[in-house]
Scaffold this motif. Structure first.
Motif, PDB file in Angstrom:
ATOM      1  N   PRO A   1     -13.103   2.248  -5.768  1.00  0.00           N
ATOM      2  CA  PRO A   1     -12.837   3.372  -4.914  1.00  0.00           C
ATOM      3  C   PRO A   1     -11.346   3.608  -4.564  1.00  0.00           C
ATOM      4  CG  PRO A   1     -13.900   1.768  -3.758  1.00  0.00           C
ATOM      5  CD  PRO A   1     -14.015   1.392  -5.129  1.00  0.00           C
ATOM      6  N   ARG A   2     -10.705   2.401  -4.893  1.00  0.00           N
ATOM      7  CA  ARG A   2      -9.135   2.676  -4.445  1.00  0.00           C
ATOM      8  C   ARG A   2      -8.230   3.191  -5.627  1.00  0.00           C
ATOM      9  NH1 ARG A   2      -8.569  -3.588  -3.170  1.00  0.00           N
ATOM     10  NH2 ARG A   2      -9.987  -3.607  -5.209  1.00  0.00           N
ATOM     11  N   ILE A   3      -8.911   3.416  -6.919  1.00  0.00           N
ATOM     12  CA  ILE A   3      -8.159   3.737  -7.835  1.00  0.00           C
ATOM     13  C   ILE A   3      -8.498   4.921  -8.576  1.00  0.00           C
ATOM     14  CG2 ILE A   3      -7.442   2.826 -10.439  1.00  0.00           C
ATOM     15  CD1 ILE A   3      -7.481  -0.010  -9.273  1.00  0.00           C
TER      16      ILE A   3
ATOM     17  N   ILE B   1      -6.684  -5.169 -11.057  1.00  0.00           N
ATOM     18  CA  ILE B   1      -6.987  -4.337  -9.834  1.00  0.00           C
ATOM     19  C   ILE B   1      -6.041  -4.772  -8.749  1.00  0.00           C
ATOM     20  CG2 ILE B   1      -8.504  -3.756  -8.216  1.00  0.00           C
ATOM     21  CD1 ILE B   1     -10.577  -3.363 -10.503  1.00  0.00           C
ATOM     22  N   PRO B   2      -6.198  -6.224  -8.454  1.00  0.00           N
ATOM     23  CA  PRO B   2      -5.532  -6.776  -7.308  1.00  0.00           C
ATOM     24  C   PRO B   2      -3.840  -6.565  -7.483  1.00  0.00           C
ATOM     25  CG  PRO B   2      -6.915  -8.299  -7.761  1.00  0.00           C
ATOM     26  CD  PRO B   2      -7.012  -7.295  -9.125  1.00  0.00           C
TER      27      PRO B   2
ATOM     28  N   GLY C   1       1.328  -0.498  -3.167  1.00  0.00           N
ATOM     29  CA  GLY C   1       1.310  -0.744  -1.889  1.00  0.00           C
ATOM     30  C   GLY C   1       2.993  -1.455  -1.539  1.00  0.00           C
ATOM     31  N   ALA C   2       3.429  -2.082  -2.278  1.00  0.00           N
ATOM     32  CA  ALA C   2       4.856  -2.775  -1.950  1.00  0.00           C
ATOM     33  C   ALA C   2       5.715  -1.668  -2.232  1.00  0.00           C
ATOM     34  CB  ALA C   2       5.030  -3.945  -2.836  1.00  0.00           C
ATOM     35  N   ARG C   3       5.476  -0.520  -3.312  1.00  0.00           N
ATOM     36  CA  ARG C   3       6.592   0.513  -3.518  1.00  0.00           C
ATOM     37  C   ARG C   3       6.346   1.534  -2.547  1.00  0.00           C
ATOM     38  NH1 ARG C   3       5.683   5.501  -7.887  1.00  0.00           N
ATOM     39  NH2 ARG C   3       7.815   5.996  -8.082  1.00  0.00           N
TER      40      ARG C   3
END
Length: 379
Positions: free
Chosen positions: A29-31, A129-130, A137-139
């Motif tokens: 669901p995050r991608i 995925i991780p 998230g870092a970007r």
């Protein structure tokens, strides 16, 4: 970029692999997979058209390979996360090193047998995925904080933990831990260290077998220090850089006045083998307060607990800052645990480390500068 789902472009010349990756990523669901491309040339066009948050990139493709595609994308997208797919072979490792040098963010190992659907799905889910979530998230965080000045020391409230042990002897060892973004960061640091560095260097970089050997060879060709992949019984000595081999923990042990490498097949720690924590933990009783630990960019928390052990013994720990890290997981966890003495941008690390390692070395014999400590008495 999307504020919710990570929008991914999948690039691979294999229809089977493209379909497999798309199905697995879309199920999370995050991608969201926003497009696919069969070669690097098509990928460059789709990056401009679709503006994805991240790209997965095969290495060997017709028309334009993945390494050349990374170089081209980096001209207009310097921080777009690009994760390479690589085979666990010497050729695959070499191509991956080329891609990382060209600006790729990270890599995952490609499913070796696409006929084993369950194994392939597990491989992609656990590796890819991780990394996509962490890199994007870092970007996003970097985009919001890039203008902030990097701190020269841990932020207020992140006090140094452990006893206040005063180090009265020169450092005897530089121990480095790194993961995501590590090969590039290691190249930046090691190529700037002098050939007469007064201490040995040991490194744990999260990489599989074959890849660590290739990394050592690449670094050795560009460094003034001798860089090799460690083998069982290797002597730790000045002028040498030893890299933990993929699939094995690297520990240091002392015998008389010598320090040597022991490789272990013990279970992974922090989901990693080799693990930075294992290496740091083994170093503390050998070198006591003469260890300078350095934690570079990387996902997860590996190294934070070991940094605490080093510092409880009186050693010091420097970490890479958030602004220059590909992922501020490992260094960030160390800072948040209160176990960082200095927080440094990548471009300042080599000079700062060299100065710290060289301080007061002239008053100490070579044996004292590089040898172990046994039973509290210098060997």
């Amino acid at each position: 970029m999307s504020a919710t789902r990570v929008r991914v472009l999948v690039v691979d010349d294999s229809v089977v692999i493209r379909r497999l990756i798309k199905e697995i990523l879309d199920a999370d669901p995050r991608i969201e997979v926003v497009g696919v491309a069969q070669n690097g040339q098509v990928a460059i066009a789709k990056v401009g058209e679709l503006k994805p948050d991240a790209v997965t990139m095969d290495i060997e493709m017709p028309v334009m390979n993945g390494v050349d595609a990374v170089r081209a994308i980096r001209k207009t997208q310097p921080r777009l996360p690009i994760v390479m797919f690589s085979t666990l072979t010497e050729r695959g490792a070499s191509g991956t090193m080329d891609a990382l040098a060209a600006g790729a963010s990270d890599y995952v190992t490609k499913p070796a047998n696409v006929g084993s659907v369950m194994e392939s799905r597990k491989n992609i889910s656990e590796q890819l995925i991780p990394k996509l979530v962490a890199l994007t998230g870092a970007r996003r965080l970097a985009g919001a904080t890039r203008t902030a000045l990097p701190p020269a020391q841990p932020p207020a409230g992140m006090a140094r933990n452990g006893p206040n042990v005063r180090r009265t002897q020169p450092f005897g060892l530089l121990a480095i831990g790194s993961s995501t973004g590590g090969p590039d960061a290691l190249a930046s640091v090691l190529t700037s260290l002098p050939g007469d560095l007064p201490v040995p260097v040991v490194i744990t970089q999260h990489m599989p077998p074959v890849f660590t050997k290739m990394l050592a060879q690449r670094l050795d060709s560009s460094c003034r220090l001798k860089v090799t992949e460690a083998v069982e019984g290797d002597t730790v000595q000045r002028g040498r850089v030893l890299i933990a081999p993929g699939g094995h923990h690297m520990e240091l042990r002392s015998r008389g006045t010598s320090v040597f490498v022991h490789l272990s097949d013990a279970p992974p720690e922090n989901f990693c083998r080799p693990s930075v924590d294992v290496m740091f933990r083994s170093i503390a009783p050998v070198y006591r307060n003469r260890v300078l630990g350095l934690i570079l960019t990387g996902m997860g928390r590996d190294g934070a607990a070991g940094a605490g052990i080093l510092r409880t013994s009186g050693g010091e720990v420097f970490v890479q800052d958030e602004a220059t890290s590909v992922v501020w997981g490992m260094p960030g966890a160390t800072v948040m645990a209160g176990q960082a003495d200095r927080v440094l941008p990548l471009e300042q690390i080599a000079a700062t480390v060299t100065a710290a390692l060289s301080q007061n070395q002239g008053v100490t014999s070579m044996r004292q500068a590089t040898g172990p400590v046994s039973g509290g008495v210098r060997a």
